[in-house]
Scaffold this motif. Sequence first.
Motif, short mmCIF file in Angstrom:
data_model
loop_
_atom_site.label_atom_id
_atom_site.label_comp_id
_atom_site.label_asym_id
_atom_site.label_seq_id
_atom_site.Cartn_x
_atom_site.Cartn_y
_atom_site.Cartn_z
N LEU A 168 0.83 -1.20 0.00
CA LEU A 168 0.00 0.00 0.00
C LEU A 168 0.87 1.25 0.00
CD1 LEU A 168 -2.65 -0.82 2.77
CD2 LEU A 168 -3.01 -0.88 0.29
N LEU A 169 0.31 2.31 -0.57
CA LEU A 169 0.93 3.63 -0.50
C LEU A 169 -0.15 4.60 -0.06
CD1 LEU A 169 3.18 5.67 -1.00
CD2 LEU A 169 2.48 5.75 -3.41
N LEU A 170 0.07 5.27 1.08
CA LEU A 170 -0.91 6.20 1.61
C LEU A 170 -0.31 7.60 1.69
CD1 LEU A 170 -2.41 4.13 4.59
CD2 LEU A 170 -3.26 4.29 2.23
N TYR A 171 -1.18 8.62 1.52
CA TYR A 171 -0.82 10.02 1.67
C TYR A 171 -1.78 10.65 2.67
CZ TYR A 171 0.26 8.77 -3.21
OH TYR A 171 0.66 8.13 -4.35
N HIS B 231 -2.51 15.84 7.65
CA HIS B 231 -1.75 16.98 8.15
C HIS B 231 -2.43 18.28 7.74
CE1 HIS B 231 2.28 14.60 8.45
NE2 HIS B 231 1.27 14.00 9.03
N ASP B 232 -1.89 19.36 8.25
CA ASP B 232 -2.35 20.69 7.86
C ASP B 232 -2.09 20.89 6.37
OD1 ASP B 232 -2.95 23.32 7.50
OD2 ASP B 232 -1.58 24.09 9.02
N THR B 233 -3.15 21.05 5.58
CA THR B 233 -2.98 21.16 4.13
C THR B 233 -2.16 22.38 3.73
OG1 THR B 233 -5.12 22.30 4.00
CG2 THR B 233 -5.12 19.93 3.62
N LYS B 234 -2.10 23.41 4.55
CA LYS B 234 -1.31 24.59 4.23
C LYS B 234 0.17 24.29 4.23
CE LYS B 234 -4.72 27.86 6.08
NZ LYS B 234 -4.98 28.93 7.07
N ARG B 235 0.58 23.25 4.95
CA ARG B 235 1.99 22.91 5.07
C ARG B 235 2.37 21.75 4.16
NH1 ARG B 235 3.29 20.65 9.57
NH2 ARG B 235 5.47 21.27 9.43
N MET B 236 1.40 21.21 3.43
CA MET B 236 1.65 20.00 2.66
C MET B 236 2.06 20.25 1.22
SD MET B 236 -1.48 17.56 3.78
CE MET B 236 -1.31 16.69 2.23
N ASP B 237 1.83 21.45 0.72
CA ASP B 237 1.94 21.69 -0.72
C ASP B 237 3.27 21.27 -1.31
OD1 ASP B 237 -0.60 22.64 -0.68
OD2 ASP B 237 -0.04 24.76 -0.63
N ASN B 238 4.36 21.52 -0.60
CA ASN B 238 5.68 21.21 -1.14
C ASN B 238 6.48 20.28 -0.24
OD1 ASN B 238 5.67 22.87 -3.61
ND2 ASN B 238 5.46 24.57 -2.16
N GLU B 239 5.78 19.44 0.49
CA GLU B 239 6.46 18.53 1.40
C GLU B 239 6.09 17.08 1.07
OE1 GLU B 239 5.68 19.48 5.42
OE2 GLU B 239 6.77 21.38 5.38
N VAL B 240 7.08 16.22 1.04
CA VAL B 240 6.84 14.80 0.82
C VAL B 240 6.37 14.18 2.13
CG1 VAL B 240 7.89 12.61 0.21
CG2 VAL B 240 8.58 14.69 -0.98
N CYS B 241 5.27 13.50 2.08
CA CYS B 241 4.73 12.85 3.28
C CYS B 241 3.94 11.64 2.82
CB CYS B 241 3.85 13.82 4.05
SG CYS B 241 3.28 13.18 5.63
#
Length: 258
Positions: free
Chosen positions: A130-133, A223-233
């Motif tokens: 599985l791959l989850l985001y 996570h906080d979507t405002k901090r997710m735009d350019n972060e790999v998670c």
Amino acid sequence: MPLTLLLLAACKPKVPSHVIQPGKMEDVLYDYYLAQGMSYTPTEEGMEYSREYNRRLALKKHGYTQEDFDSSMVWYFNHLEELFKIYESVQHRLGEDALAQGTSVRELQQFTTYLHTSDTTDVWEGKRYLLLYPQAPFHIYQFKQKADSSYHAGDSFLFTYGTTFFVQSGIRSAQVYLALTYDNDSVVTRNYAVPTSGIGSVRIPSLDHALKELRGYIIMNRHDTKRMDNEVCMLFLDRIQLLRIRKKKDSVPNDMSK
């Protein structure tokens, strides 16, 4: 070319030249997964070091640096449909490997007491990888399977899986939830945090009734979507198994619920 095909071609995002291309990324992730399978050590510190070492070897094999990989994953994370296609191909290749090599119990050495005193069968019917985001609808995998006539009263169960997080910053947080319904309509539930690396397990003790149905999900906390735009998670899960454990008639009684 028909207008519809032209429109579809125009809508498809083009992978920039500085990003690892899909075919190459598939090979990198495939070798990365294989490297994780060789990373088991008795301690968490040793496992993390081994994972990092094997990850660097996988990147070096294909001529990429950690910076190449990280920056490419940022692009793919912002184009999830492209990353999902790559991961489906990786999952298919890993599935073929599993069929060719047969089911391995190497990861389950910590459960040797059960394996030596029980008839153990992997009855899992869901996905093995599985791959989850942390972004809907990719943050959760739900499953359900019905028991068949081979399930008996007194069977116990062990749900196991391997985990690997790709997180640039922030917490690594996910949970696994199981709900088992028995033939008398009683329900046993389990809810555990997914370990940040290594092998996770959820144990269901034996009851005097046969299992009728298994439901559950694995969820990556958003996570906080405002901090997710350019972060790999991301969270990779592999080697998912559901072991049905049945006590041998000549084995010494053992209460798994203790």
